[in-house]
Design an enzyme around this catalytic site. Structure first.
Site, short mmCIF file in Angstrom:
data_model
loop_
_atom_site.label_atom_id
_atom_site.label_comp_id
_atom_site.label_asym_id
_atom_site.label_seq_id
_atom_site.Cartn_x
_atom_site.Cartn_y
_atom_site.Cartn_z
N ALA A 140 0.83 -1.21 0.00
CA ALA A 140 0.00 0.00 0.00
C ALA A 140 0.86 1.26 0.00
O ALA A 140 1.21 1.78 -1.05
CB ALA A 140 -0.96 -0.03 1.20
N CYS A 141 1.22 1.76 1.18
CA CYS A 141 1.85 3.08 1.26
C CYS A 141 3.23 3.13 0.61
O CYS A 141 3.57 4.13 -0.04
CB CYS A 141 1.93 3.52 2.72
SG CYS A 141 0.29 3.71 3.47
N VAL A 142 4.02 2.08 0.74
CA VAL A 142 5.32 2.05 0.07
C VAL A 142 5.13 1.98 -1.44
O VAL A 142 5.75 2.73 -2.20
CB VAL A 142 6.17 0.87 0.57
CG1 VAL A 142 7.41 0.67 -0.31
CG2 VAL A 142 6.59 1.09 2.02
#
Length: 233
Positions: A170-172
Site C-alpha cells: 500500500a503506502c510504500v
C-alpha cells in the site's frame, strides 16, 4: 513466511520474469545524482506490537530497523535529505459530518491513528528524526498525494528517492508509483520494507522492480550514498 509459500512465489517469479523480459520489462531506472531517504510510516503504530497496523515484528526488529539505522548513518554523514513520513487524523469520529479521513475509514481502521495521541504516529525512537530532518504528515497511502513532498524534493535538487517502510502493498508501493510519475528515480530498499501479510513484501518488490523502480539491497544503497558524499566533498 512459510517455505511452501516462498517456493510458490519463486516459481511464479521465474515464470513472470521470462514473460517480462520477452516484452521489455524489468529495465533499470538507476541511481541519480542526489538522493533523499523517504521513510514511510515507520511510526509506532506500525513498528510496535498491539495495533491494527502492526507489521511483522520479526522482520521489523531484525531487518527493517537495523537497515534503517545503516541508511540513516550514511545519509547523516553525507548531509543528504531525510524525510520521515507518518499518518494520523485529527477528526477520527466516523460519524462526524466532516473528517480528514475521507473515505479510507470505510476500508481500513485509520480512525485508530488519532493525531491527539502522538505516541501512535511518532517515528519509532530507534530511528527517530534528528535536527535537520523533516517529518511529513500524510492522510492517504502515497507520501506524494496531497502533500508537499515533490515540491520540497525538487527545491533541494533531489532526483532519486530511496524508499523504505511499510506497507509494501500500500503506502510504500503508492509512494514509489507516484514518485516515478513525478519524475524521481525510485529505489526500493529491499531489507527495509515490510508488511503484515506473508508474501506481500516479496510479491510487491518483484512487481515494483519490473515496472516502477529498482529494488536494491541496503548495502548497495549505502555504498551509493557514500559515493555521492565523496563526489560532493
Amino acid at each position: 513466511m512459510s517455505q511452501d509459500l516462498m517456493t510458490m512465489l519463486e516459481q511464479a517469479f521465474d515464470e513472470s520474469t521470462k514473460l517480462y523480459q520477452e516484452r521489455g520489462f524489468q529495465r533499470r531506472v538507476g541511481f541519480g545524482k542526489k538522493p533523499a531517504l523517504v521513510s514511510v510510516d515507520l511510526a509506532n503504530a506500525w513498528t510496535r506490537p498491539g495495533n491494527p497496523f502492526t507489521c511483522d515484528q520479526e522482520k521489523m526488529d531484525n531487518e527493517i530497523i537495523p537497515g534503517m539505522q545503516k541508511l540513516l548513518e550514511a545519509f547523516r554523514a553525507a548531509n543528504l535529505p531525510v524525510i520521515h513520513v507518518t499518518t494520523a487524523y485529527e477528526i477520527t469520529d466516523r460519524d462526524a459530518p466532516f473528517t480528514d479521513m475521507g473515505l479510507w475509514h470505510n476500508k481500513i481502521p485509520v480512525d485508530v491513528v488519532d493525531l491527539a495521541n502522538e505516541e501512535l504516529w511518532a517515528i519509532d525512537s530507534r530511528i527517530a528524526p534528528v535536527k535537520g530532518e523533516y517529518t511529513l504528515l500524510k492522510k492517504r497511502a502515497s507520501s506524494f498525494h496531497g502533500t508537499e513532498l515533490a515540491g520540497i524534493l525538487r527545491a533541494n535538487g533531489v532526483d532519486t528517492i530511496l524508499v523504505t517502510g511499510v506497507t509494501a502493498c500500500a503506502c510504500v508501493r503508492q509512494t514509489i508509483c507516484d514518485g516515478i510519475a513525478d519524475g524521481f528515480r525510485p529505489i526500493a530498499v529491499k531489507e527495509c520494507i515490510g508488511d503484515r501479510v506473508p508474501g506481500a513484501v516479496a510479491w510487491n518488490l518483484f512487481d515494483i522492480d519490473a515496472k516502477f523502480g529498482d529494488v536494491e539491497s541496503v548495502d548497495r544503497c549505502v555504498d551509493y550514498v557514500n559515493t555521492v558524499a565523496h563526489t560532493q566533498s
